[in-house]
Design a protein around this motif. Structure first.
Motif, PDB file in Angstrom:
ATOM      1  N   ALA A  56      28.146  12.946 -25.620  1.00  0.00           N
ATOM      2  CA  ALA A  56      28.391  13.099 -24.187  1.00  0.00           C
ATOM      3  C   ALA A  56      29.256  11.973 -23.628  1.00  0.00           C
ATOM      4  O   ALA A  56      29.526  11.938 -22.425  1.00  0.00           O
ATOM      5  N   GLY A  57      29.669  11.045 -24.492  1.00  0.00           N
ATOM      6  CA  GLY A  57      30.573   9.987 -24.073  1.00  0.00           C
ATOM      7  C   GLY A  57      29.903   8.677 -23.702  1.00  0.00           C
ATOM      8  O   GLY A  57      30.572   7.757 -23.226  1.00  0.00           O
ATOM      9  N   ILE A  58      28.599   8.563 -23.915  1.00  0.00           N
ATOM     10  CA  ILE A  58      27.900   7.319 -23.599  1.00  0.00           C
ATOM     11  C   ILE A  58      28.251   6.270 -24.646  1.00  0.00           C
ATOM     12  O   ILE A  58      28.163   6.526 -25.851  1.00  0.00           O
ATOM     13  N   GLN A  59      28.636   5.080 -24.187  1.00  0.00           N
ATOM     14  CA  GLN A  59      29.059   4.000 -25.069  1.00  0.00           C
ATOM     15  C   GLN A  59      28.210   2.748 -24.826  1.00  0.00           C
ATOM     16  O   GLN A  59      27.389   2.702 -23.912  1.00  0.00           O
ATOM     17  N   VAL A  60      28.427   1.753 -25.667  1.00  0.00           N
ATOM     18  CA  VAL A  60      27.713   0.487 -25.536  1.00  0.00           C
ATOM     19  C   VAL A  60      27.922  -0.077 -24.127  1.00  0.00           C
ATOM     20  O   VAL A  60      29.058  -0.147 -23.638  1.00  0.00           O
ATOM     21  N   GLY A  61      26.824  -0.434 -23.481  1.00  0.00           N
ATOM     22  CA  GLY A  61      26.891  -1.010 -22.141  1.00  0.00           C
ATOM     23  C   GLY A  61      26.784  -0.015 -21.011  1.00  0.00           C
ATOM     24  O   GLY A  61      26.546  -0.406 -19.859  1.00  0.00           O
ATOM     25  N   ASP A  62      26.970   1.281 -21.282  1.00  0.00           N
ATOM     26  CA  ASP A  62      26.850   2.289 -20.230  1.00  0.00           C
ATOM     27  C   ASP A  62      25.403   2.396 -19.761  1.00  0.00           C
ATOM     28  O   ASP A  62      24.470   2.281 -20.551  1.00  0.00           O
ATOM     29  N   ARG A  63      25.222   2.652 -18.468  1.00  0.00           N
ATOM     30  CA  ARG A  63      23.884   2.809 -17.912  1.00  0.00           C
ATOM     31  C   ARG A  63      23.495   4.279 -17.866  1.00  0.00           C
ATOM     32  O   ARG A  63      24.275   5.127 -17.430  1.00  0.00           O
ATOM     33  N   VAL A  64      22.265   4.543 -18.326  1.00  0.00           N
ATOM     34  CA  VAL A  64      21.701   5.889 -18.320  1.00  0.00           C
ATOM     35  C   VAL A  64      20.427   5.850 -17.485  1.00  0.00           C
ATOM     36  O   VAL A  64      19.469   5.151 -17.829  1.00  0.00           O
ATOM     37  N   GLY A  65      20.410   6.593 -16.382  1.00  0.00           N
ATOM     38  CA  GLY A  65      19.254   6.596 -15.505  1.00  0.00           C
ATOM     39  C   GLY A  65      18.166   7.538 -15.988  1.00  0.00           C
ATOM     40  O   GLY A  65      18.461   8.602 -16.529  1.00  0.00           O
ATOM     41  N   THR A  66      16.917   7.144 -15.784  1.00  0.00           N
ATOM     42  CA  THR A  66      15.789   8.029 -16.072  1.00  0.00           C
ATOM     43  C   THR A  66      14.953   8.157 -14.813  1.00  0.00           C
ATOM     44  O   THR A  66      14.431   7.176 -14.300  1.00  0.00           O
ATOM     45  N   PHE A  67      14.838   9.384 -14.317  1.00  0.00           N
ATOM     46  CA  PHE A  67      14.111   9.682 -13.082  1.00  0.00           C
ATOM     47  C   PHE A  67      12.977  10.621 -13.485  1.00  0.00           C
ATOM     48  O   PHE A  67      13.066  11.826 -13.309  1.00  0.00           O
ATOM     49  N   MET A  68      11.912  10.031 -14.035  1.00  0.00           N
ATOM     50  CA  MET A  68      10.915  10.853 -14.696  1.00  0.00           C
ATOM     51  C   MET A  68       9.599  10.115 -14.869  1.00  0.00           C
ATOM     52  O   MET A  68       9.536   8.897 -14.755  1.00  0.00           O
TER      53      MET A  68
END
Length: 202
Positions: A56-68
């Protein structure tokens, strides 16, 4: 060579657990009842998720939110993001629109994982989240709700076609692994970043 020079990385924790206690169970609640899976299954699914994130294009340092809520899928996301070098950003499910908008934009989250019950709040915010490129709903295809979010994926479909073996990168143990934000009671919330080292020691 000095002993015990192995970096303290999140990727080692789940893999080690699956090696020494593969059949121990993790028991959590889901949208359709109790979910039971072993350390080995959790480890394999985290590897699948890491592949899906990379695709999906996520790379080192990218932020991924979790709303769960806390659950086995959240645990998989926690290890997959950190292991591949991304930064898991836990979003407080009790916050209102204003704080969530500020926090998501300030962190520059690229992808948000959400439980189905929180979709309406994200739908209300979607036009104000310019860095968010897509959403992953933590459910199975049969329980996937209709929604107006763009580039939305069902979690189980998102990971299903990927390998259970991900080649974790060699990271500096001081690399960021996760982050959260303060309550912002005296101003805007402030981001707090946790390193691999600090989390493993914790």
């Amino acid at each position: 060579m000095a002993m015990q020079r192995t970096p303290l990385l999140m990727s080692n924790i789940l893999d080690r657990g699956a090696q020494v206690a593969p059949n121990e169970e993790i028991v959590t609640a889901t949208e359709s009842g109790v979910r039971r899976q072993t350390y080995k299954q959790t480890r394999d699914r985290a590897h699948q998720l890491a592949h899906a994130l990379a695709a999906a294009g996520i790379q080192v340092g990218d932020r991924v939110g979790t709303f769960m809520w806390n659950g086995s899928r959240h645990l998989e996301a926690y290890h997959a993001c950190a292991g591949m070098g991304a930064v898991l950003h836990t979003l407080n499910i009790r916050l209102g629109e204003k704080d969530l908008e500020y926090i998501i934009n300030h962190a520059e989250d690229k992808l948000i994982f959400t439980d189905p019950m929180f979709i309406p709040l994200l739908e209300a915010l979607k036009s104000r989240l310019p860095t968010v490129e897509g959403y992953v709903v933590l459910t199975s295809e049969q329980n996937m709700p209709d929604c107006t979010l763009e580039n939305v994926h069902c979690y189980e479909t998102f990971i299903s076609e990927h390998s259970e073996e991900f080649d974790w990168p060699s990271l500096d143990e001081n690399t960021a692994s996760s982050m959260c934000y303060t309550s912002g009671t005296t101003g805007n919330p402030k981001g707090v970043v946790y390193s691999h080292r600090s989390t493993v020691l914790h």
